[in-house]
Design an enzyme around this catalytic site. Sequence first.
Site, PDB file in Angstrom:
ATOM      1  N   GLY A 178       0.867  -1.179   0.000  1.00 47.12           N
ATOM      2  CA  GLY A 178       0.000   0.000   0.000  1.00 47.12           C
ATOM      3  C   GLY A 178       0.902   1.226   0.000  1.00 47.12           C
ATOM      4  O   GLY A 178       2.087   1.143  -0.347  1.00 47.12           O
ATOM      5  N   LEU A 179       0.352   2.355   0.427  1.00 49.91           N
ATOM      6  CA  LEU A 179       1.180   3.563   0.375  1.00 49.91           C
ATOM      7  C   LEU A 179       2.444   3.417   1.195  1.00 49.91           C
ATOM      8  O   LEU A 179       3.528   3.816   0.769  1.00 49.91           O
ATOM      9  CB  LEU A 179       0.360   4.768   0.834  1.00 49.91           C
ATOM     10  CG  LEU A 179      -0.606   5.265  -0.236  1.00 49.91           C
ATOM     11  CD1 LEU A 179      -1.500   6.363   0.312  1.00 49.91           C
ATOM     12  CD2 LEU A 179       0.149   5.769  -1.463  1.00 49.91           C
ATOM     13  N   ALA A 180       2.335   2.830   2.383  1.00 50.78           N
ATOM     14  CA  ALA A 180       3.524   2.720   3.242  1.00 50.78           C
ATOM     15  C   ALA A 180       4.525   1.730   2.644  1.00 50.78           C
ATOM     16  O   ALA A 180       5.719   2.040   2.515  1.00 50.78           O
ATOM     17  CB  ALA A 180       3.109   2.299   4.652  1.00 50.78           C
ATOM     18  N   GLY A 181       4.066   0.556   2.265  1.00 52.91           N
ATOM     19  CA  GLY A 181       4.972  -0.478   1.775  1.00 52.91           C
ATOM     20  C   GLY A 181       5.563  -0.145   0.412  1.00 52.91           C
ATOM     21  O   GLY A 181       6.771  -0.306   0.184  1.00 52.91           O
ATOM     22  N   HIS A 183     -15.702   6.615  12.231  1.00 53.36           N
ATOM     23  CA  HIS A 183     -15.814   7.768  11.329  1.00 53.36           C
ATOM     24  C   HIS A 183     -17.269   8.226  11.294  1.00 53.36           C
ATOM     25  O   HIS A 183     -18.169   7.413  11.095  1.00 53.36           O
ATOM     26  CB  HIS A 183     -15.351   7.348   9.933  1.00 53.36           C
ATOM     27  CG  HIS A 183     -15.083   8.499   9.031  1.00 53.36           C
ATOM     28  ND1 HIS A 183     -16.055   9.387   8.653  1.00 53.36           N
ATOM     29  CD2 HIS A 183     -13.938   8.912   8.434  1.00 53.36           C
ATOM     30  CE1 HIS A 183     -15.517  10.304   7.859  1.00 53.36           C
ATOM     31  NE2 HIS A 183     -14.240  10.037   7.709  1.00 53.36           N
ATOM     32  N   SER A 234     -16.529  10.597   2.437  1.00 53.18           N
ATOM     33  CA  SER A 234     -15.333  11.300   2.908  1.00 53.18           C
ATOM     34  C   SER A 234     -15.622  12.488   3.817  1.00 53.18           C
ATOM     35  O   SER A 234     -16.576  13.242   3.615  1.00 53.18           O
ATOM     36  CB  SER A 234     -14.563  11.807   1.699  1.00 53.18           C
ATOM     37  OG  SER A 234     -13.573  12.706   2.108  1.00 53.18           O
ATOM     38  N   ARG A 292     -13.253  13.577  14.344  1.00 52.03           N
ATOM     39  CA  ARG A 292     -14.128  12.427  14.107  1.00 52.03           C
ATOM     40  C   ARG A 292     -14.737  11.826  15.359  1.00 52.03           C
ATOM     41  O   ARG A 292     -15.910  11.463  15.372  1.00 52.03           O
ATOM     42  CB  ARG A 292     -13.316  11.345  13.389  1.00 52.03           C
ATOM     43  CG  ARG A 292     -12.977  11.773  12.008  1.00 52.03           C
ATOM     44  CD  ARG A 292     -12.099  10.791  11.309  1.00 52.03           C
ATOM     45  NE  ARG A 292     -11.858  11.310   9.966  1.00 52.03           N
ATOM     46  CZ  ARG A 292     -11.102  10.713   9.060  1.00 52.03           C
ATOM     47  NH1 ARG A 292     -10.497   9.583   9.349  1.00 52.03           N
ATOM     48  NH2 ARG A 292     -10.946  11.238   7.874  1.00 52.03           N
ATOM     49  N   HIS A 331     -13.506   2.668  11.021  1.00 52.53           N
ATOM     50  CA  HIS A 331     -12.832   3.189   9.825  1.00 52.53           C
ATOM     51  C   HIS A 331     -11.308   3.067   9.860  1.00 52.53           C
ATOM     52  O   HIS A 331     -10.655   3.031   8.797  1.00 52.53           O
ATOM     53  CB  HIS A 331     -13.216   4.658   9.681  1.00 52.53           C
ATOM     54  CG  HIS A 331     -12.542   5.366   8.567  1.00 52.53           C
ATOM     55  ND1 HIS A 331     -12.773   5.061   7.245  1.00 52.53           N
ATOM     56  CD2 HIS A 331     -11.628   6.367   8.557  1.00 52.53           C
ATOM     57  CE1 HIS A 331     -12.033   5.855   6.478  1.00 52.53           C
ATOM     58  NE2 HIS A 331     -11.317   6.637   7.244  1.00 52.53           N
ATOM     59  N   GLU A 353      -0.396   2.154   8.725  1.00 52.44           N
ATOM     60  CA  GLU A 353      -1.478   1.905   9.692  1.00 52.44           C
ATOM     61  C   GLU A 353      -1.153   0.718  10.604  1.00 52.44           C
ATOM     62  O   GLU A 353      -1.729   0.583  11.682  1.00 52.44           O
ATOM     63  CB  GLU A 353      -2.800   1.689   8.937  1.00 52.44           C
ATOM     64  CG  GLU A 353      -4.007   1.776   9.851  1.00 52.44           C
ATOM     65  CD  GLU A 353      -5.343   1.698   9.127  1.00 52.44           C
ATOM     66  OE1 GLU A 353      -5.400   2.017   7.920  1.00 52.44           O
ATOM     67  OE2 GLU A 353      -6.335   1.324   9.786  1.00 52.44           O
TER      68      GLU A 353
HETATM   69  C1  LIG Z   1     -12.702   4.326   2.578  1.00 48.71           C
HETATM   70  C2  LIG Z   1     -11.469   4.916   3.185  1.00 48.71           C
HETATM   71  C3  LIG Z   1     -11.105   6.226   2.878  1.00 48.71           C
HETATM   72  C4  LIG Z   1      -9.957   6.774   3.436  1.00 48.71           C
HETATM   73  N1  LIG Z   1      -9.627   8.077   3.109  1.00 48.71           N
HETATM   74  C5  LIG Z   1      -8.505   8.618   3.643  1.00 48.71           C
HETATM   75  C6  LIG Z   1      -8.112   9.949   3.320  1.00 48.71           C
HETATM   76  O1  LIG Z   1      -8.762  10.649   2.542  1.00 48.71           O
HETATM   77  N2  LIG Z   1      -6.992  10.442   3.880  1.00 48.71           N
HETATM   78  C7  LIG Z   1      -6.220   9.706   4.743  1.00 48.71           C
HETATM   79  O2  LIG Z   1      -5.193  10.204   5.206  1.00 48.71           O
HETATM   80  N3  LIG Z   1      -6.561   8.441   5.049  1.00 48.71           N
HETATM   81  C8  LIG Z   1      -7.674   7.869   4.526  1.00 48.71           C
HETATM   82  N4  LIG Z   1      -8.016   6.578   4.853  1.00 48.71           N
HETATM   83  C9  LIG Z   1      -7.080   5.766   5.640  1.00 48.71           C
HETATM   84  C10 LIG Z   1      -5.941   5.299   4.735  1.00 48.71           C
HETATM   85  O3  LIG Z   1      -6.447   4.970   3.461  1.00 48.71           O
HETATM   86  C11 LIG Z   1      -5.211   4.073   5.282  1.00 48.71           C
HETATM   87  O4  LIG Z   1      -4.918   4.253   6.628  1.00 48.71           O
HETATM   88  C12 LIG Z   1      -3.903   3.871   4.541  1.00 48.71           C
HETATM   89  O5  LIG Z   1      -4.108   3.876   3.148  1.00 48.71           O
HETATM   90  C13 LIG Z   1      -3.209   2.585   4.975  1.00 48.71           C
HETATM   91  O6  LIG Z   1      -2.064   2.406   4.167  1.00 48.71           O
HETATM   92  P1  LIG Z   1      -1.037   1.236   4.472  1.00 48.71           P
HETATM   93  O7  LIG Z   1      -0.004   1.327   3.420  1.00 48.71           O
HETATM   94  O8  LIG Z   1      -0.603   1.322   5.889  1.00 48.71           O
HETATM   95  O9  LIG Z   1      -1.885  -0.102   4.331  1.00 48.71           O
HETATM   96  P2  LIG Z   1      -2.778  -0.713   3.117  1.00 48.71           P
HETATM   97  O10 LIG Z   1      -3.022   0.244   2.033  1.00 48.71           O
HETATM   98  O11 LIG Z   1      -3.946  -1.349   3.786  1.00 48.71           O
HETATM   99  O12 LIG Z   1      -1.856  -1.822   2.509  1.00 48.71           O
HETATM  100  C14 LIG Z   1      -1.616  -3.036   3.168  1.00 48.71           C
HETATM  101  C15 LIG Z   1      -0.755  -3.900   2.290  1.00 48.71           C
HETATM  102  O13 LIG Z   1      -0.356  -5.032   3.040  1.00 48.71           O
HETATM  103  C16 LIG Z   1      -0.607  -6.208   2.318  1.00 48.71           C
HETATM  104  N5  LIG Z   1      -0.847  -7.266   3.293  1.00 48.71           N
HETATM  105  C17 LIG Z   1      -1.613  -7.239   4.403  1.00 48.71           C
HETATM  106  N6  LIG Z   1      -1.509  -8.386   5.073  1.00 48.71           N
HETATM  107  C18 LIG Z   1      -0.657  -9.153   4.388  1.00 48.71           C
HETATM  108  C19 LIG Z   1      -0.149 -10.452   4.586  1.00 48.71           C
HETATM  109  N7  LIG Z   1      -0.455 -11.191   5.645  1.00 48.71           N
HETATM  110  N8  LIG Z   1       0.683 -10.950   3.643  1.00 48.71           N
HETATM  111  C20 LIG Z   1       1.048 -10.230   2.546  1.00 48.71           C
HETATM  112  N9  LIG Z   1       0.607  -8.982   2.337  1.00 48.71           N
HETATM  113  C21 LIG Z   1      -0.234  -8.450   3.243  1.00 48.71           C
HETATM  114  C22 LIG Z   1      -1.762  -5.894   1.408  1.00 48.71           C
HETATM  115  O14 LIG Z   1      -1.756  -6.762   0.302  1.00 48.71           O
HETATM  116  C23 LIG Z   1      -1.435  -4.440   1.044  1.00 48.71           C
HETATM  117  O15 LIG Z   1      -0.516  -4.433  -0.022  1.00 48.71           O
HETATM  118  C24 LIG Z   1      -9.173   6.024   4.317  1.00 48.71           C
HETATM  119  C25 LIG Z   1      -9.538   4.715   4.639  1.00 48.71           C
HETATM  120  C26 LIG Z   1     -10.691   4.175   4.101  1.00 48.71           C
HETATM  121  C27 LIG Z   1     -11.106   2.812   4.514  1.00 48.71           C
END
Ligand SMILES: Cc1cc2nc3c(=O)[nH]c(=O)nc-3n(C[C@H](O)[C@H](O)[C@H](O)COP(=O)(O)OP(=O)(O)OC[C@H]3O[C@@H](n4cnc5c(N)ncnc54)[C@H](O)[C@@H]3O)c2cc1C
Length: 637
Positions: A42-45, A266, A284, A330, A401, A425
């Site tokens: 995701g964004l972090a990874g 949320h 949103s 929120r 959320h 996250e």
């Molecule tokens: C509907 C919605 C709208 C949002 N809008 C906003 C916004 O406008 N602004 C804001 O700041 N935040 C927003 N958020 C929050 C934000 O989107 C998330 O907190 C953020 O994108 C999380 O990013 P991440 O990279 O940590 O994890 P994720 O994007 O969840 O990525 C997780 C990754 O880990 C992988 N993964 C997980 N478990 C495993 C496993 N066991 N084995 C292999 N791979 C695995 C998945 O495949 C994925 O690639 C929103 C959230 C939601 C639900």
Amino acid sequence: MELRANVPEGPIDRKWEQHKFDMKLVNPANKRKHHVIVVGSGLAGASAAATMAELGYSVSCFCYQDSPRRAHSIAAQGGINAAKNYQNDGDSVWHLFYDTVKGGDFRSREANVYRLAQVSVNIIDQCAAQGVPFAREYGGTLANRSFGGAQVSRTFYARGQTGQQLLLGAYQALERQIGLGKVKMHPRHEMLELVLVDGRARGVVVRDMVTGAIESHAGDAVILATGGYGNVFYLATYAKGCNTTAIWRAYKKGAAFANPCFTQIHPTCIPVHGDYQSKLTLMSESLRNDGRIWVPTRKGDTRAPGEIPDNERDYYLERMYPSYGNLSPRDIASRAAKRVCDEGRGVGPGGLGVYLDFADAIARLGEPAVKEKYGNLFDMYERITDENPYRVPMRIYPAIHYTMGGLWVDYNLMSTIPGLHVLGEANFSDHGANRLGASALMQGLADGYFVIPYTIGHYLASNKLEKVETTHAAFRDAEAAVGGRIQKLLGVQGTRSVDSFHRELGKILWNHCGMARNEAGLKEALRLIPELRRRYWSEVKVLGTGQELNQSLEMAGRVADFMELGELLCRDALERRESCGGHFREEFQAPDGEAQRDDEHFAHVAAWEYTGEDQPPRRNVEPLVFENVHLAQRSYK
Ligand SMILES: Cc1cc2nc3c(=O)[nH]c(=O)nc-3n(C[C@H](O)[C@H](O)[C@H](O)COP(=O)(O)OP(=O)(O)OC[C@H]3O[C@@H](n4cnc5c(N)ncnc54)[C@H](O)[C@@H]3O)c2cc1C
């Protein structure tokens, strides 16, 4: 367990600069010899994997989707914060820092939050340079809008698809490195075990989700960027696949789990409409820039919204919190919605809804302007509810959320397991007891683009890491454990679906550990969940076999972990005898119904330590020290 936060000495605004200078470096020729495993794209990874590969490290990246492009981050709608002060409305790094600490109800670590605010400005430059199509003003400069808990306009956005556009930027950076052979991407692979050698994180065991093969991968360090665990509640705004498995397995290997009960509700989601619904949809927070929230002043008023005159409407957020109004944070806005619905003034079926009304904005700005800002969100709402929000107010209600809790990390984003780093996250870091809107994307990208690329080098350069092969006994043991668990799940052959257990768990959590919590309810949940878990392992029916694409099996493993996490969540909520942010204990509230913190006893992070199967976990604490923001009763009035 020792919780050493490793916060650098010195004034808060110099800590990160000084730390970057003090940290050890890996020379460019040596970087390619280091292999780093990143779980999550995701964004972090994706940002972490791309940036580390750009620096020269050799990276393996895993995700369970068919493409990194489909990580849950794609769902993010409203925007990303940064202290750019483009609006010249008084914003600064200090303001963003202050708003975030206060927004989190003083339950986050000051130094991390300050760094987050500092690097927020770099994120926007990085993403704009990648071509992320942020909204712009007529003259070409980047536009901003406002989000909750702030009195400035600092949120950058790309319509209602900010996460998607940011992810495309990170994904392209990642693809470039995949093309160059610096990142080996493993889509459709689910991490099911963390491998420790000599107490350090040295690899993972994954399942190829297409063939069912169990594989080991070794590296010098492991990064988990696996997202949040809010789906433990079953109904949530998350993508259905989001889970806790990676961090839960790490917890069971010795990584402390911090503040698991800090979950975010949320305020603006489409209300639940039936027992067999499988997920909820967010509307949103950005909509609160122009939408006004209200309910009828009179209980049980069933008139259509258009028939209720203005003087019979209660714009309760504007009334209760005049300085922030509809942009109250929120947790505050969610509780207020619950309160008016509990009073019998909710709207829609079951009275569990409030209006989010754009009539004034449409009259003021015109429908085309509203459409330009929020068009895709309005379309989504109409598709789900069959109501046109340009004509009638949206109906919304709070829903799960985001999770502020996660694996405990120090200033370098390293967990209590040496070599295991946690980003986005999945870690507990910066948001305290309540995350402000548009701050998750900021944190995920700060961690991935700007923090871990420095701190991982420090770890690798400071430790002598012998080469480890996947033939090592630790990998064999971990593979056997994974295989054994899969066989156990397949072997139950009961009569109930995985989903039905998950739904039951979610109901217990929502009823007893949701928007309002109390001692009796939490104790009841702690009685019900172990009982449900026992039934799960004797009554669940997992279809198919382990040697094929098997979504029933994938879900079964994730729900088994949710069952255990759910218990920890309630335990954490029970022990935290105060209200703060999204953690609202009914016993601890001010006379006006606001959350009542207990700084004397709870100004700390609770980091839970696994002590063994069926043993109570140990609660460790990291005291929180506030030297730059004074602890004060949070007020948005
Ligand atoms: C509907 C919605 C709208 C949002 N809008 C906003 C916004 O406008 N602004 C804001 O700041 N935040 C927003 N958020 C929050 C934000 O989107 C998330 O907190 C953020 O994108 C999380 O990013 P991440 O990279 O940590 O994890 P994720 O994007 O969840 O990525 C997780 C990754 O880990 C992988 N993964 C997980 N478990 C495993 C496993 N066991 N084995 C292999 N791979 C695995 C998945 O495949 C994925 O690639 C929103 C959230 C939601 C639900």
